[in-house]
Each structure stands twice: as structure tokens, then as C-alpha cells.
Scaffold this motif. Structure first.
Motif, mmCIF file in Angstrom:
data_model
loop_
_atom_site.group_PDB
_atom_site.id
_atom_site.type_symbol
_atom_site.label_atom_id
_atom_site.label_comp_id
_atom_site.label_asym_id
_atom_site.label_seq_id
_atom_site.Cartn_x
_atom_site.Cartn_y
_atom_site.Cartn_z
ATOM 1 N N ASN A 101 38.795 32.024 8.628
ATOM 2 C CA ASN A 101 37.681 31.497 7.834
ATOM 3 C C ASN A 101 36.647 30.811 8.725
ATOM 4 O OD1 ASN A 101 38.165 32.306 5.242
ATOM 5 N ND2 ASN A 101 39.484 30.572 4.770
ATOM 6 N N GLU A 106 30.726 33.709 7.257
ATOM 7 C CA GLU A 106 31.172 33.118 5.995
ATOM 8 C C GLU A 106 31.471 34.148 4.898
ATOM 9 O OE1 GLU A 106 29.579 29.091 4.409
ATOM 10 O OE2 GLU A 106 28.822 30.646 3.064
ATOM 11 N N ASP A 107 30.662 35.213 4.827
ATOM 12 C CA ASP A 107 30.866 36.169 3.732
ATOM 13 C C ASP A 107 31.787 37.325 4.142
ATOM 14 O OD1 ASP A 107 29.143 37.207 5.546
ATOM 15 O OD2 ASP A 107 27.716 38.010 4.095
ATOM 16 N N GLN A 108 32.445 37.192 5.260
ATOM 17 C CA GLN A 108 33.304 38.266 5.767
ATOM 18 C C GLN A 108 34.713 38.157 5.174
ATOM 19 O OE1 GLN A 108 32.773 40.833 8.529
ATOM 20 N NE2 GLN A 108 34.506 41.444 7.242
ATOM 21 N N THR A 109 35.131 39.172 4.433
ATOM 22 C CA THR A 109 36.515 39.159 3.950
ATOM 23 C C THR A 109 37.405 39.694 5.067
ATOM 24 O OG1 THR A 109 36.188 41.311 2.987
ATOM 25 C CG2 THR A 109 36.007 39.441 1.501
ATOM 26 N N TYR A 110 38.677 39.427 4.966
ATOM 27 C CA TYR A 110 39.612 39.912 5.988
ATOM 28 C C TYR A 110 40.932 40.245 5.318
ATOM 29 C CZ TYR A 110 40.783 34.949 5.690
ATOM 30 O OH TYR A 110 41.093 33.702 5.229
ATOM 31 N N LEU A 112 45.151 40.458 5.939
ATOM 32 C CA LEU A 112 46.291 40.069 6.774
ATOM 33 C C LEU A 112 47.538 40.797 6.305
ATOM 34 C CD1 LEU A 112 45.822 36.162 6.689
ATOM 35 C CD2 LEU A 112 45.224 37.697 8.560
ATOM 36 N N ASN B 57 48.720 37.085 -0.923
ATOM 37 C CA ASN B 57 49.437 37.995 -0.048
ATOM 38 C C ASN B 57 50.936 37.932 -0.348
ATOM 39 O OD1 ASN B 57 48.575 39.765 1.846
ATOM 40 N ND2 ASN B 57 48.572 38.319 3.558
ATOM 41 N N GLY B 88 41.507 32.787 1.573
ATOM 42 C CA GLY B 88 40.357 32.619 0.695
ATOM 43 C C GLY B 88 39.084 32.270 1.450
ATOM 44 N N ASN B 89 37.993 32.865 1.059
ATOM 45 C CA ASN B 89 36.677 32.480 1.590
ATOM 46 C C ASN B 89 35.669 32.767 0.480
ATOM 47 O OD1 ASN B 89 36.266 35.230 1.631
ATOM 48 N ND2 ASN B 89 36.243 35.405 3.840
ATOM 49 N N PRO B 90 34.401 32.402 0.644
ATOM 50 C CA PRO B 90 33.458 32.564 -0.462
ATOM 51 C C PRO B 90 33.421 33.985 -1.041
ATOM 52 C CG PRO B 90 32.492 31.209 1.241
ATOM 53 C CD PRO B 90 33.798 31.699 1.783
ATOM 54 N N ALA B 91 33.491 34.988 -0.174
ATOM 55 C CA ALA B 91 33.426 36.373 -0.671
ATOM 56 C C ALA B 91 34.671 36.696 -1.502
ATOM 57 C CB ALA B 91 33.311 37.336 0.513
ATOM 58 N N LYS B 92 35.812 36.270 -1.010
ATOM 59 C CA LYS B 92 37.069 36.520 -1.725
ATOM 60 C C LYS B 92 37.059 35.766 -3.060
ATOM 61 C CE LYS B 92 40.924 38.646 -1.329
ATOM 62 N NZ LYS B 92 40.906 40.082 -1.120
#
Lengths: 156, 123
Positions: A101, A106-110, A112, B57, B88-92
Motif C-alpha cells: 500500500n 495509491e490507486d494500484q490494486t495488487y 497476493l 485472501n 486493502g487500498n482505495p481502489a480495492k
């Protein structure tokens, strides 16, 4: 390697251990106790996207027992091996999330994988690997990051 | 709240969430644990549930799939779903909110953050 990568890794470790186990992490490892392989536990987490890589967390079991004992409010003698390994996996999951994160836009999903236990020594990786050492209460532990993607991105 | 289902493949994470719920005064509720989304679905179908806290996950069925199942079920779709994840992040968050989650919290979650999220749900 950029300062940012290093900073993001160290912050992720410190935040995770401080918030989950109320333990202070230090990067000053001189004089910290190093443990033999049989007393270490290792977990690996694959980073699938947007960069392919692997994270390894290597912790001595006595330190893991301290952490689990704090979180579960249970005496160390009553903890099972499974509880220690489960904690190790949860730690790497949380560290990976905080690290990615902070490190990715910031807007990059990932994406795992699921954390898995590996045998000590299997953290060797054919790709570029960087390892950071830390200590908590004089117990040394390490985090390693493998995968050319992280380091190529750093160089470009 | 009478019944809360906690879905996370990590026993440590479930214990951590349990502790947070106790600290914020929800220890009296029946806290039921599931190791994956499929198990959580079975538990949700068994009895009326006031809240689902889920990781993303997980093996067998992940949290996003669980969320889709819950929100597409006429019987379950009113159950509020709060996602607690390390990914989690803003896009997610936007993606999960669009699927029907009422909130997304990042691990390691603290009692105060969990309480704020639940207060916003109740209001």
C-alpha cells in the motif's frame, strides 16, 4: 535500491509489530541474539501482481512465542507450534499489505498469494533478493524481498 | 448485536478480531468463526446474523466471492459485511463497496477503528 523501498519495508514491519503485539522493532541488530536454523520459522508470500515477487519472514520461535503469548494472553508454555506458525503467516500477510500500500501508487490494486511455511534455507531465490535484519527485545529476525520486478522498477 | 460471523483463514486474525470486539463491548454477542468463505456461508444460512466480518485472501472461497454470494442471496443480502484485510487500498475499497460491503478496514485493525466503523453502520 531507493530509500523509499527500504523505508516502506521498515515502516510496514514496525507498524505491524507495534499494532499487533505492542512490540518495538529496532534495526540496530548488533549484539542481538541470532538463532540456529532449527529454532527458526520461515514463511513465504507470493506477490502476483502488479510486480512478481516473494516476501519471506524469518523469525526465531522464542520471539514468535512471545508475540503469540501477548496477542492470545496465554502463557508461552501453553502455545502450540501451529499457533506460532499461524502468527508468522498473519504477520507476513499484514506486513505485505502495509508495504505494498505504501510502495505502489495509491490507486494500484495488487494480488497476493496465501502465506506458506517453508523450510529454513529455502528462502534462497534465483532472483535478486534483499534481506533486512531487525530485532525485538534482542531477538534477531529478518524480512527478505525477492523478485527482479521490485529492483528493476527501482533502477528505472 | 446478537450474532457475528468472523471469516478468516488465520486463527490468529480471528482471535485478534475477537479481542477487538470484546474491547469495544461486543463480547456478549455470539461470535462464530469460519476459516473460509464457504464455511462462513454455511454459518450465515444456519442462523440469523447481525454482522459478517471477513478477510479477503482465503482458500476455498475468498472474501470477495463470499461478499457476492451474500449480497445476491435474498435471505442474506441485508447482513452488513465489513471487510478486514491486509490487501486493502482505495481502489480495492471502491470495488468492494460497489459489491455491497459497508466498509473496508486494513490490518492490523485496532479496537478504535473497528468501533468507528460499527458506529457508522449503526447510525
Amino acid at each position: 535500491m531507493s530509500e523509499k523501498l527500504e523505508q516502506d519495508v521498515c515502516r510496514a514491519i514496525a507498524t505491524t509489530l507495534e499494532n499487533m503485539a505492542f512490540m518495538e522493532v529496532s534495526q540496530e541488530v548488533e549484539g542481538a541474539k541470532r538463532y540456529p536454523a532449527e529454532e527458526m520459522a520461515v514463511t513465504r508470500l507470493l506477490v502476483h501482481d502488479p510486480v512478481q515477487g516473494e516476501l519471506y519472514l524469518l523469525m526465531p520461535k522464542p520471539l514468535l512465542a512471545k508475540i503469540v503469548s501477548t496477542v492470545y494472553i496465554m502463557p508461552e508454555e501453553e502455545l502450540s507450534e501451529q499457533m506460532l506458525l499461524d502468527m508468522l503467516c498473519e504477520l507476513i500477510n499484514t506486513i505485505a499489505g502495509l508495504f505494498l500500500n505504501a510502495y505502489l501508487p495509491e490507486d494500484q490494486t495488487y494480488s497476493l498469494g496465501l502465506p506458506e511455511q517453508v523450510l529454513v534455507g529455502q528462502e534462497d531465490n534465483p532472483f535478486e533478493l534483499k534481506r533486512w535484519d531487525f530485532q525485538i527485545d534482542n531477538h534477531m529476525f529478518s524480512l527478505a524481498l525477492a523478485g527482479d520486478g521490485f529492483f528493476i522498477a527501482e533502477q528505472s | 448485536m446478537n450474532r457475528i460471523v468472523i471469516a478468516d483463514d488465520s486463527a490468529t486474525a480471528r482471535m485478534f478480531i475477537r479481542r477487538c470486539l470484546e474491547i469495544i463491548g461486543l463480547g456478549e454477542a455470539t461470535l462464530v468463526e469460519a476459516e473460509n468463505g464457504r464455511e462462513a456461508l454455511s454459518l450465515l444460512k444456519e442462523e440469523d446474523t447481525d454482522l459478517l466480518l471477513t478477510d479477503l485472501n482465503m482458500p476455498v472461497m475468498d472474501g470477495a466471492t463470499l461478499l457476492k454470494w451474500v449480497k445476491s442471496s435474498p435471505r442474506l443480502h441485508d447482513i452488513p459485511v465489513l471487510v478486514i484485510t491486509s490487501a486493502g487500498n482505495p481502489a480495492k475499497e471502491q470495488e468492494l463497496t460497489a459489491l455491497g460491503a459497508f466498509g473496508v478496514l486494513n490490518k492490523p485493525v485496532s479496537p478504535s477503528v473497528l468501533m468507528a466503523a460499527l458506529q457508522s453502520l449503526m447510525s
